[in-house]
Design an enzyme around this catalytic site. Structure first.
Site, PDB file in Angstrom:
ATOM      1  N   ASP A 165     -56.510  18.409  -1.203  1.00 44.05           N
ATOM      2  CA  ASP A 165     -55.757  17.268  -0.707  1.00 44.05           C
ATOM      3  C   ASP A 165     -56.112  16.971   0.741  1.00 44.05           C
ATOM      4  O   ASP A 165     -56.748  17.785   1.419  1.00 44.05           O
ATOM      5  CB  ASP A 165     -54.250  17.540  -0.800  1.00 44.05           C
ATOM      6  CG  ASP A 165     -53.758  17.615  -2.241  1.00 44.05           C
ATOM      7  OD1 ASP A 165     -54.375  16.979  -3.116  1.00 44.05           O
ATOM      8  OD2 ASP A 165     -52.757  18.309  -2.478  1.00 44.05           O
ATOM      9  N   TYR A 181     -55.306  30.293  -2.976  1.00 43.76           N
ATOM     10  CA  TYR A 181     -54.650  29.419  -2.022  1.00 43.76           C
ATOM     11  C   TYR A 181     -53.797  30.265  -1.089  1.00 43.76           C
ATOM     12  O   TYR A 181     -53.095  31.171  -1.537  1.00 43.76           O
ATOM     13  CB  TYR A 181     -53.773  28.398  -2.743  1.00 43.76           C
ATOM     14  CG  TYR A 181     -54.566  27.493  -3.653  1.00 43.76           C
ATOM     15  CD1 TYR A 181     -55.089  26.301  -3.181  1.00 43.76           C
ATOM     16  CD2 TYR A 181     -54.814  27.845  -4.979  1.00 43.76           C
ATOM     17  CE1 TYR A 181     -55.836  25.481  -4.004  1.00 43.76           C
ATOM     18  CE2 TYR A 181     -55.551  27.031  -5.810  1.00 43.76           C
ATOM     19  CZ  TYR A 181     -56.065  25.851  -5.312  1.00 43.76           C
ATOM     20  OH  TYR A 181     -56.804  25.043  -6.135  1.00 43.76           O
TER      21      TYR A 181
END
Length: 141
Positions: free
Chosen positions: A51, A109
């Protein structure tokens, strides 16, 4: 040749990985650097999407080229054309059927929280600042 790149990038100034019409992306930046080095229009295949504003420590992508540059030298060549917030840390030749997204084995992540009464100027891009005490039990839940 099929070239695998391992990148690091600070995503602060980018609208994510994937090419978009409305803003600069990491994929477009790498594609432009490959063009500057090889003179070839190539598809840059990434291991996934990120993103806007997301950073990557080890992001893998690949592209096909007919360039005579040795695979391991692409990192050096591309870094002369990439901005300071995108770095190619490794380049290597891979089999023709390697595709970064399909061959990804895992993705990790990391979410960072700066838990302190005051913010930190150096961590502002890399951690969420929370000045209140954290409820670790709720976070685990």
């Amino acid at each position: 040749m099929n070239i695998k790149l391992t990148l690091q990038y600070d995503g602060t100034n980018y609208h994510g990985w994937q090419i978009q019409k409305n803003g600069i992306t990491v994929q477009q930046t790498v594609k432009d650097a490959v063009f500057a080095v090889t003179g070839e229009e190539t598809d840059i295949n990434g291991c996934g999407r990120t993103d806007a504003g997301v950073h990557a420590e080890r992001y893998v992508c690949n592209f096909h080229t007919s360039s005579t540059i040795p695979p391991e030298r692409f990192a050096y060549a591309l870094n002369t054309r990439l901005p300071d917030d995108v770095v190619c840390v490794k380049s290597e030749g891979v089999s023709d059927d390697f595709y970064a997204n399909w061959n990804a084995k895992k993705k990790c992540y990391v979410y960072k929280i700066l838990n302190s009464p005051l913010p930190d100027a150096f961590m502002r891009r890399y951690a969420w600042h929370c000045k209140y005490p954290l409820d670790i039990d709720k976070m685990r839940h």
